[in-house]
Design a protein around this motif. Sequence first.
Motif, mmCIF file in Angstrom:
data_model
loop_
_atom_site.group_PDB
_atom_site.id
_atom_site.type_symbol
_atom_site.label_atom_id
_atom_site.label_comp_id
_atom_site.label_asym_id
_atom_site.label_seq_id
_atom_site.Cartn_x
_atom_site.Cartn_y
_atom_site.Cartn_z
ATOM 1 N N VAL A 1 0.855 -1.180 0.000
ATOM 2 C CA VAL A 1 0.000 0.000 0.000
ATOM 3 C C VAL A 1 0.893 1.233 0.000
ATOM 4 C CG1 VAL A 1 -0.152 -0.021 2.540
ATOM 5 C CG2 VAL A 1 -1.888 1.198 1.204
ATOM 6 N N GLY A 2 0.426 2.271 -0.685
ATOM 7 C CA GLY A 2 1.123 3.540 -0.680
ATOM 8 C C GLY A 2 0.143 4.686 -0.536
ATOM 9 N N VAL A 3 0.604 5.757 0.074
ATOM 10 C CA VAL A 3 -0.164 7.008 0.142
ATOM 11 C C VAL A 3 0.749 8.121 -0.332
ATOM 12 C CG1 VAL A 3 -1.339 8.667 1.609
ATOM 13 C CG2 VAL A 3 -1.613 6.223 2.052
ATOM 14 N N ALA A 4 0.264 8.907 -1.291
ATOM 15 C CA ALA A 4 1.021 10.039 -1.812
ATOM 16 C C ALA A 4 0.139 11.282 -1.756
ATOM 17 C CB ALA A 4 1.480 9.778 -3.240
ATOM 18 N N LEU A 5 0.642 12.323 -1.114
ATOM 19 C CA LEU A 5 -0.082 13.585 -1.022
ATOM 20 C C LEU A 5 0.495 14.557 -2.047
ATOM 21 C CD1 LEU A 5 -0.085 14.036 2.882
ATOM 22 C CD2 LEU A 5 -1.575 12.602 1.466
ATOM 23 N N SER A 6 -0.334 15.036 -2.945
ATOM 24 C CA SER A 6 0.091 16.006 -3.962
ATOM 25 C C SER A 6 1.399 15.605 -4.621
ATOM 26 C CB SER A 6 0.260 17.399 -3.325
ATOM 27 O OG SER A 6 -0.860 17.754 -2.575
ATOM 28 N N PRO A 7 1.488 14.398 -5.159
ATOM 29 C CA PRO A 7 2.788 13.931 -5.645
ATOM 30 C C PRO A 7 3.133 14.476 -7.021
ATOM 31 C CG PRO A 7 1.134 12.254 -6.064
ATOM 32 C CD PRO A 7 0.430 13.367 -5.318
ATOM 33 N N LEU A 8 4.421 14.663 -7.245
ATOM 34 C CA LEU A 8 4.913 14.978 -8.577
ATOM 35 C C LEU A 8 5.106 13.640 -9.291
ATOM 36 C CD1 LEU A 8 7.748 17.558 -9.349
ATOM 37 C CD2 LEU A 8 6.930 15.816 -10.922
ATOM 38 N N SER A 9 4.282 13.380 -10.282
ATOM 39 C CA SER A 9 4.291 12.065 -10.924
ATOM 40 C C SER A 9 4.864 12.093 -12.331
ATOM 41 C CB SER A 9 2.867 11.493 -10.973
ATOM 42 O OG SER A 9 1.976 12.379 -11.642
ATOM 43 N N ASP A 10 4.814 13.234 -12.999
ATOM 44 C CA ASP A 10 5.233 13.318 -14.401
ATOM 45 C C ASP A 10 6.095 14.558 -14.577
ATOM 46 O OD1 ASP A 10 5.264 13.920 -17.243
ATOM 47 O OD2 ASP A 10 3.657 12.438 -17.467
ATOM 48 N N PHE A 11 7.393 14.363 -14.777
ATOM 49 C CA PHE A 11 8.314 15.492 -14.832
ATOM 50 C C PHE A 11 8.252 16.236 -16.165
ATOM 51 C CE2 PHE A 11 9.730 13.072 -11.265
ATOM 52 C CZ PHE A 11 10.167 14.032 -10.367
ATOM 53 N N ALA A 12 7.954 15.545 -17.242
ATOM 54 C CA ALA A 12 7.771 16.234 -18.509
ATOM 55 C C ALA A 12 6.565 17.165 -18.427
ATOM 56 C CB ALA A 12 7.597 15.224 -19.648
ATOM 57 N N ALA A 13 5.481 16.678 -17.833
ATOM 58 C CA ALA A 13 4.288 17.503 -17.677
ATOM 59 C C ALA A 13 4.539 18.654 -16.713
ATOM 60 C CB ALA A 13 3.124 16.642 -17.181
ATOM 61 N N GLU A 14 5.366 18.425 -15.691
ATOM 62 C CA GLU A 14 5.649 19.486 -14.725
ATOM 63 C C GLU A 14 6.452 20.618 -15.367
ATOM 64 O OE1 GLU A 14 5.494 21.295 -10.884
ATOM 65 O OE2 GLU A 14 4.325 19.728 -11.883
ATOM 66 N N VAL A 15 7.451 20.273 -16.150
ATOM 67 C CA VAL A 15 8.221 21.309 -16.846
ATOM 68 C C VAL A 15 7.307 22.081 -17.795
ATOM 69 C CG1 VAL A 15 10.089 21.734 -18.489
ATOM 70 C CG2 VAL A 15 10.418 20.103 -16.617
#
Length: 464
Positions: free
Chosen positions: A225-239
């Motif tokens: 199980v994992g919990v991620a709060l407001s995670p950065l998942s896609d660096f191409a999309a973030e740039v």
Amino acid sequence: MRLFSTTFLALTLLGSVPTACCSNPSPSTNACQIPEETPTDPGTVQVTQLGSGEFRAADQTWPYQLLKLEVPGRAATYAQWFPPRKPGVSPTVVLTKPYDGIAWTGEAVDAKWAARGAGIHPDDSEPHYGPGSSPIAFTPTTPEIIAGEAFIHLVHDFGVLAVFGRFYAGGDLQNDRDDMNAGMRFLAQAPNVDTTRIGIFGGSWGGYEALYAAADAPSTVVPAVGVALSPLSDFAAEVDYVSRWVPARVSDPAMRSRYQQFFEPYFRRIYATTGGDPVTPGTDYTRWTAAHLASTVQTPFLILHDDWDTLIPVEHTRALVAQAPQRFTPMYLQNLPAVDWNTLPPDHGPLLTQHGSVVITLSLGHLLVTLGAADQPLLVPHAQGTVRTWLQGVRAAQEQGRDVSDVVPRLQELTDPRVLMFEPTLGALQPGAAFIAQELNAVWGTSFTDANVRSALGPGLPRP
């Protein structure tokens, strides 16, 4: 991309400041050679204990170890390890710690930053720092603080591994990913770990670390199980977001400049791994996108995200969920007014701040219910009145015709027969089902009881 810490809730739960003692660490060196791929097999990890101590709280004691983890060809990774105390094997929770400053490694870079103390400082340990580079925030931590954050898991007899990314120490994306992978490799060889019941938790940049740690996890220690709060998942999309979305959304020059200054240290680390902006020929984001995560992550993740997050837009989580809905389950915090991007500062959203303690309560409930034993009482902390205030906002969204169905599974988890809701300032314990029935009745005017609230939520939330 800093996020609130769970420390405040942990220390409130304790009712007092915990104590710990640590032996002096030994010196180490840092040589970084970054591989093209992150191996997922357990491989070799050399473990050196640099220090140890005990965490004392609630008339109990938990030993911990301060570790240096070395994988050939990589920079050293540092972690704080609370081994399970019970005989046999126990669940373990991994806490990703991207920003926490540690002073016990023996490395010159940690000593330098520890001497600077908490505050805003030049990002001068990062190799691409230069004229025009933005400073970064530094927040020192101690074994005591980490123990306080781990306490809610320790009191359930879980092991806890805090893995430090040391953003302030420089490096790049691959280095952070290697740090998390070293922690997972350690768990693959650590004694007394129930490898079928590993959880992982992180927020913001630590959410990125949690997602990619799960993607790279050796097959023997894939988190359950994992919990991620407001995670950065896609660096191409973030740039793309920072370079093109923000200028299109934000017309105020001062606010645009604020965004650019904030993200500049992150871009240096991203570009050091990928080669530059994704629109530039020759750059490589193959292993840094939502598509990569969707194809590699086997861990089911709960992702909580404010839809006014201006650091990592909620559209990124929606895109990740759309690619692998069987793996990624979202819960969105929905703002009701019309958004004005020129007045929103760069942060993770107003509702994540307002309902921070509720987000932690829901996150811990999800982890504990998933990892806890079938007959184990599960203490889920909450702050008086906060869940009701959050639910009042949920009802308001419902009245506007918003889809709030993602709230129901989180409430149902808290009605699990094992759950005891704990309000630390009052010292009050209440069965989870009774608590949720009480809060729903107060907000929707229903008459649910602990006996029927779980089934009553089956069709969804009550209608206004």
